[in-house]
Design an enzyme around this catalytic site. Structure first.
Site, PDB file in Angstrom:
ATOM      1  N   ALA A 244      81.693  71.724  47.160  1.00 15.73           N
ATOM      2  CA  ALA A 244      81.820  71.632  46.099  1.00 15.73           C
ATOM      3  C   ALA A 244      80.530  72.691  45.671  1.00 15.73           C
ATOM      4  O   ALA A 244      79.727  73.062  46.780  1.00 15.73           O
ATOM      5  CB  ALA A 244      81.113  70.051  45.994  1.00 15.73           C
ATOM      6  N   HIS A 245      79.778  72.925  44.083  1.00 16.59           N
ATOM      7  CA  HIS A 245      79.223  72.955  43.324  1.00 16.59           C
ATOM      8  C   HIS A 245      78.196  72.931  44.367  1.00 16.59           C
ATOM      9  O   HIS A 245      77.534  71.840  44.752  1.00 16.59           O
ATOM     10  CB  HIS A 245      79.520  72.827  42.128  1.00 16.59           C
ATOM     11  CG  HIS A 245      79.330  71.745  41.531  1.00 16.59           C
ATOM     12  ND1 HIS A 245      79.791  71.324  40.368  1.00 16.59           N
ATOM     13  CD2 HIS A 245      78.739  70.962  41.691  1.00 16.59           C
ATOM     14  CE1 HIS A 245      79.385  70.261  40.011  1.00 16.59           C
ATOM     15  NE2 HIS A 245      78.768  70.082  41.259  1.00 16.59           N
ATOM     16  N   ASN A 246      77.240  74.106  44.695  1.00 18.98           N
ATOM     17  CA  ASN A 246      75.557  74.076  44.760  1.00 18.98           C
ATOM     18  C   ASN A 246      75.727  73.684  46.102  1.00 18.98           C
ATOM     19  O   ASN A 246      74.109  73.688  46.722  1.00 18.98           O
ATOM     20  CB  ASN A 246      75.023  72.954  43.448  1.00 18.98           C
ATOM     21  CG  ASN A 246      75.181  73.457  42.159  1.00 18.98           C
ATOM     22  OD1 ASN A 246      75.246  74.858  41.621  1.00 18.98           O
ATOM     23  ND2 ASN A 246      75.456  72.218  41.409  1.00 18.98           N
TER      24      ASN A 246
END
Length: 326
Positions: A244-246
């Site tokens: 997922a993001h980051n």
């Protein structure tokens, strides 16, 4: 470093930000350079603080302008000018859109064209391969049938891209293999639930993949929201892994099939994770950690630990508890 994937609006002033948040204007309408996370913000950027987990980053930030709410206001250093809001992340979404008006646009790249053999004379490629503008591809690379490399993507030397791969908003290091069906650089699953509708969160980060990495079939790697999603040098991902993001994954890790990472967790170096394990968001996993297959990690794990189960615990305790239950 300027954002090569999303165009930033030239001039945003503090009163533009205050107007978007329905806050009172300031007399001195100074320019704000950009919006960034605490660790990356300069003195001219706006940032935000929304969790006690980031107190150390708050102490070190160079930013002089910060979004938060009353709950955290007493933690903010006096040298920082604070803007108080009710919903911090919703405010950050509005400000991000001010700086990057196209950041919610995740449709197909309209500048895609069939590969120009003259521009990439040493590139081996299959049928129906499409390339966007300003793409850079190194020496001795190959791209399989029906794959798409969108605008401004950078791919290093000696890389092999499989069939039916989509790569956008990404920088890929040398000697990296990306297998069939992988999708890299799409927007993350970021939104604000509301009674009437869900509000999408803009994603202006990228995916940064290091050298000597392997990305398995049908992996999905989301780009970051403000910071980047990072896969470190030498890390291998098995098939059907979701990142997922980051998320930040360190060097020389081995992630086996169907592992899922929730957003903004950081994974150390030389970490081994068994199949179908799940890593919750905003966690810190240290170096040389081993996580057993099917585990659910819901809290930080210190370096050199071996854990298993749900919730993941020291593997000796897990084996002891399960032996008692037999």
């Amino acid at each position: 470093m300027p954002n090569i994937f999303f165009k930033k609006k030239n001039t945003i002033r503090i009163n533009d930000i205050l107007l978007s948040l329905n806050l009172k204007k300031k007399k001195h309408n100074f320019i704000v350079n950009d919006i960034k996370e605490l660790d990356e913000a300069t003195k001219d950027d706006i940032t935000f603080f929304n969790s006690f987990k980031y107190v150390e980053s708050l102490k070190k930030t160079k930013s002089k302008l910060l979004i938060t709410n009353k709950k955290y206001n007493n933690l903010i250093p006096k040298k920082i000018d604070t803007l108080l809001v009710d919903n911090i992340l919703l405010a950050i979404a509005k400000i991000t859109l001010l700086f990057y008006p196209s950041s919610l646009n995740d449709i197909y790249d309209n500048d895609l064209k069939i590969i120009n053999k003259k521009k990439f004379p040493k590139l081996k490629f299959g049928r129906n391969v499409l390339i966007g503008k300003n793409v850079k591809i190194g020496k001795n690379c190959s791209i399989g049938h029906n794959s798409i490399i969108e605008s401004s993507v950078h791919i290093g030397d000696n890389c092999n891209i499989g069939c039916n791969v989509i790569i956008k908003n990404s920088v890929i290091g040398n000697n990296t293999n990306i297998l069939d069906g992988a999708i890299i650089g799409k927007k993350g699953f970021g939104f604000f639930p509301d009674k009437k509708k869900n509000i999408r969160y803009p994603h202006i980060g990228a995916v940064i993949i290091g050298k000597n990495v392997e990305i398995g079939c049908n992996n999905t790697i989301d780009r970051g929201s403000l910071s980047n999603t990072v896969i470190g040098d030498g890390t291998f991902l098995d098939n059907q892994v979701h990142i997922a993001h980051n998320v930040k994954i360190g060097k020389n890790c081995i992630i086996t099939g169907q592992v899922g990472f929730a957003g903004s967790s950081s994974i150390g170096n030389n970490v081994l994770i068994g199949g179908q394990a799940g890593i919750s968001g905003h966690l810190l996993i240290g170096d040389n950690v081993q996580i057993g297959g099917g585990s659910g990690v819901i809290k930080n794990i210190p370096s050199n630990s071996k854990v298993m189960g749900y919730p993941a615990k020291n593997i000796r305790n897990f084996l002891k508890d399960n032996k008692l239950n037999d």
